[in-house]
Scaffold this motif. Structure first.
Motif, PDB file in Angstrom:
ATOM      1  N   ASP A  23       0.816  -1.221   0.000  1.00  0.00           N
ATOM      2  CA  ASP A  23       0.000   0.000   0.000  1.00  0.00           C
ATOM      3  C   ASP A  23       0.848   1.269   0.000  1.00  0.00           C
ATOM      4  N   ASP A  76       2.648   6.089  -2.975  1.00  0.00           N
ATOM      5  CA  ASP A  76       1.403   5.325  -2.947  1.00  0.00           C
ATOM      6  C   ASP A  76       1.189   4.792  -4.357  1.00  0.00           C
ATOM      7  N   SER A 125      -7.388  20.047   8.115  1.00  0.00           N
ATOM      8  CA  SER A 125      -8.702  19.452   8.383  1.00  0.00           C
ATOM      9  C   SER A 125      -9.226  19.919   9.737  1.00  0.00           C
ATOM     10  N   THR A 159      -6.487  16.100  -3.473  1.00  0.00           N
ATOM     11  CA  THR A 159      -6.995  14.896  -2.824  1.00  0.00           C
ATOM     12  C   THR A 159      -6.359  14.713  -1.456  1.00  0.00           C
ATOM     13  N   PRO A 162     -14.972   7.777  -7.133  1.00  0.00           N
ATOM     14  CA  PRO A 162     -13.979   6.706  -7.304  1.00  0.00           C
ATOM     15  C   PRO A 162     -13.750   6.363  -8.778  1.00  0.00           C
ATOM     16  N   ALA A 204      -8.905   4.611  -4.902  1.00  0.00           N
ATOM     17  CA  ALA A 204      -9.428   4.401  -3.549  1.00  0.00           C
ATOM     18  C   ALA A 204      -8.487   4.993  -2.513  1.00  0.00           C
ATOM     19  N   GLN A 205      -7.165   4.851  -2.782  1.00  0.00           N
ATOM     20  CA  GLN A 205      -6.196   5.466  -1.859  1.00  0.00           C
ATOM     21  C   GLN A 205      -6.309   6.984  -1.867  1.00  0.00           C
ATOM     22  N   LEU A 236      -8.887   8.752  -2.478  1.00  0.00           N
ATOM     23  CA  LEU A 236     -10.116   9.225  -1.863  1.00  0.00           C
ATOM     24  C   LEU A 236     -10.118   9.042  -0.356  1.00  0.00           C
ATOM     25  N   ASN A 237      -9.113   8.357   0.141  1.00  0.00           N
ATOM     26  CA  ASN A 237      -9.051   8.112   1.577  1.00  0.00           C
ATOM     27  C   ASN A 237      -7.750   8.676   2.132  1.00  0.00           C
ATOM     28  N   GLN A 296      -6.832   9.801   4.801  1.00  0.00           N
ATOM     29  CA  GLN A 296      -6.452   9.445   6.146  1.00  0.00           C
ATOM     30  C   GLN A 296      -5.379   8.355   6.168  1.00  0.00           C
ATOM     31  N   GLU A 297      -5.501   7.401   5.202  1.00  0.00           N
ATOM     32  CA  GLU A 297      -4.503   6.326   5.113  1.00  0.00           C
ATOM     33  C   GLU A 297      -3.125   6.894   4.835  1.00  0.00           C
ATOM     34  N   TYR A 298      -3.095   7.840   3.896  1.00  0.00           N
ATOM     35  CA  TYR A 298      -1.812   8.464   3.523  1.00  0.00           C
ATOM     36  C   TYR A 298      -1.217   9.170   4.725  1.00  0.00           C
TER      37      TYR A 298
END
Lengths: 115, 505
Positions: B56, B76, B198, B262, B321, B484-485, B487-488, B490-492
């Motif tokens: 990931d 990523d 944020s 993003t 997406p 998907a990464q 759009l999210n 928070q994971e990054y």
């Protein structure tokens, strides 16, 4: 102090833009230089200016005493100045060569590749 | 081991450039070393894609300074696929350069600069730090400035001047925007900026700095109304240089826009979305009209870069997406196809001495294989099934229909038709019609290298666009995972900020 520098940044951007809009390619270079100095000053001031508060760690401590000037914008500006210096040198050389090739310093003579 | 997969595509071009500079006396060494280094970078970048798809994220804190204080390098899926496809172009165009770049340019350090360009592009894709991104942009720009004006001809110097001045202004805007963001958030790490923003959503300075970055990245990407330097300069240098610029440089701007909106500016995206949508549509439309009005192959292709950039920005503006996946797929397809078309235009110049459509003709009869090599990427760009461009456009239009953005979808379809019109114009003029009798079109005298060096990379790229068209499913599902990464975020953010500091030996 920040207010004064803010005005200076505005003046640099304004005069730079004015020079960019002139028709001489030399003024084009001057305009780019002025605007880039404006941006450098903006970055320099963005961290806030504190007179006489260097970020120095005293010999008996591990952190500098509380309000201290942020050294990072200065490091960034230094990088930006060096890059800007190199690019300005290149731009001057390019303008000289372009002037020799086109034979005119009027921007209007530089329209051969546009249309 | 993972960190090496990220570092090697960065370090190899730099080391290669230094070695080539040291061995600047031998032109044979320049040629072999340049191609070998670019190819090896491509192979290593494929390994990076493999590693990132497994893990990931691959994160390195350079110098073991913990994030957010040090510089983070982050890969990523999106940045990994961009590194891979641009290194692919780097390898293909390096081979092509053997056939087109003459000894004079090689003595002026063509290959070292070329490798520095790839170094800068890969760095821009992999960095996780805003100021570091500025530095990578400069690395890339300095190399490209020299490459575009290297020949010293009137057109090259003039086009180069426009390119240099507008790109310098874009860098200054970027610096100002980054400075404001640092002043307000106290951090330059993109993940940390995203986290801080944020928590402080509706502050006026966020919008102003995001607009400065939008203008800066938009200038580099060539979106409306900042694209004027692009068609004024891309047709002036040799096709090798235009091809690598067309493939990579504007896409770095697109990548930076995607990364900014993003990740960092997610909280204010709803306010900016209408603006980006309008810019995307106008970019598509003006680009394709500009192309329709021109009669020189490379100028037409330059304007098509602008119009195609519009499709990618459209994916960003839709922000679903499917739209993001389509945009990533579109980026990959477009980089391959556009580089290929510029390389074909260089072959036309080699055979006919010009790529002005009024002066060339009869290529279908005299070089039918070249006609085929043009036909494949041209009609892929136009979106003819089953080539890769069809799936890219299809996915984008489908994404637009899903969110009922009728005007944008209409514009996208119309621009697709007009793209096809431009491509058929080139086809009819350069390939179909007879060679004009009053024009004496001679092949280039004293070509730099064997013609096969030019044919092979063009053929490889043409085959890859067919393969993406026929067997595009793995790439598209990869794009979906990458979207998907994106759009999210928070994971990054947590991948960067909480990654263990690994000390490199």
């Amino acid at each position: 102090m920040e207010g004064l520098i803010a005005v200076l940044v505005g003046v640099l951007f304004a005069t730079g833009t004015y020079c960019l809009l002139r028709r001489s390619i030399v003024k084009l270079v001057i305009g780019v230089i002025l605007i880039s100095h404006g941006a450098n000053l903006l970055v320099f001031t963005s961290g806030g200016l504190l007179a006489g508060r260097p970020a120095l760690v005293p010999s008996d401590g591990t952190v500098p005493p509380a309000p201290f000037g942020d050294p990072l914008p200065q490091a960034m500006v230094l990088t930006a100045i060096v890059i800007g210096f190199g690019l300005t040198a290149f731009l001057l050389a390019l303008v000289t060569r372009a002037y020799e090739a086109v034979g005119d310093d009027d921007i209007n003579a530089f329209r051969n590749t546009d249309t | 081991m993972n960190e090496y997969s990220l570092l090697l595509p960065l370090l190899l071009p730099l080391v290669g450039a230094i070695c080539l500079l040291l061995g600047h006396n031998s032109l044979a060494f320049q040629r072999v070393g340049g191609v070998a280094c670019a190819s090896l970078t491509f192979i290593l970048s494929l390994y990076l894609v493999y590693v990132v798809d497994q893990a990931d994220f691959v994160v390195i804190q350079v110098g073991a300074w913990e994030a957010p204080f040090g510089i983070s390098l982050v890969a990523d899926r999106f940045s990994a696929v961009m590194v891979a496809v641009s290194s692919f172009m780097g390898a293909a165009v390096a081979v092509y350069a053997l056939g087109e770049i003459d000894d004079v340019r090689l003595r002026k350090f063509f290959f070292p600069l070329y490798l520095v360009l790839i170094f800068g592009v890969n760095g821009a894709f992999l960095t996780g730090d805003l100021f570091n991104l500025y530095v990578w942009f400069e690395v890339m720009l300095i190399a490209s400035f020299v490459l575009i004006s290297m020949g010293g001809g009137k057109g090259e110097l003039e086009g180069g001047l426009k390119y240099v001045v507008l790109n310098l202004l874009s860098s200054i805007m970027f610096l100002a925007g980054a400075g404001i963001i640092y002043g307000q958030t106290g951090t330059l790490n993109m993940a940390d900026i995203a986290r801080t923003l944020s928590m402080t959503p509706d502050a006026g300075w966020v919008t102003s700095s995001s607009m400065l970055l939008l203008v800066s990245f938009g200038l580099k990407a060539g979106i409306f109304p900042f694209f004027f330097w692009l068609p004024a300069s891309y047709h002036t240098p040799p096709s090798t240089v235009s091809a690598i610029f067309a493939g990579l440089l504007t896409k770095v701007g697109v990548y930076a826009l995607f990364r900014a909106y993003t990740l960092m500016f997610v909280p204010i995206f709803p306010q900016v979305q209408p603006l980006i949508l309008v810019l995307a549509v106008l970019t598509m439309v003006t680009g394709v009209f500009g192309a329709a009005s021109h009669f020189d192959m490379r100028r037409i292709l330059s304007f098509h870069i602008v119009s195609q950039i519009g499709y990618m920005i459209l994916g960003l503006a839709f922000m679903t997406p499917l739209a993001l996946a389509a945009a990533i797929f579109y980026l990959v397809h477009h980089i391959i196809v556009k580089t290929n078309l510029f390389l074909v235009s260089g072959m036309v110049v080699r055979l006919k001495g010009s790529c002005d459509l009024a002066k060339v003709g009869g290529l279908l009869k005299s070089a039918p294989w070249l006609a085929l090599l043009f036909f494949i990427p041209a009609f892929s760009l136009g979106g003819i099934p089953p080539l890769s461009g069809f799936w890219a456009k299809f996915a984008m239009v489908k994404a637009g229909l899903q969110i009922e953005s009728w005007i944008a979808v209409t514009a996208a379809l119309l621009v697709g038709v007009l793209t096809l019109f431009s491509m058929t114009k080139i086809w009819a003029e350069a390939f179909w019609k007879e060679q004009p009798a009053d024009v004496d079109a001679q092949p280039l005298r004293n070509p730099a290298g064997h013609f096969a060096y030019m044919v092979v990379p063009v053929a490889v790229l043409a085959v890859s666009t067919i393969l993406i068209g026929l067997f595009g499913e793995p790439l598209f599902s990869f794009s979906e995972r990458a979207a998907a990464q994106l759009l999210n975020p928070q994971e990054y953010i947590s991948a960067v900020l909480q990654s263990q500091v690994e000390v490199l030996p």
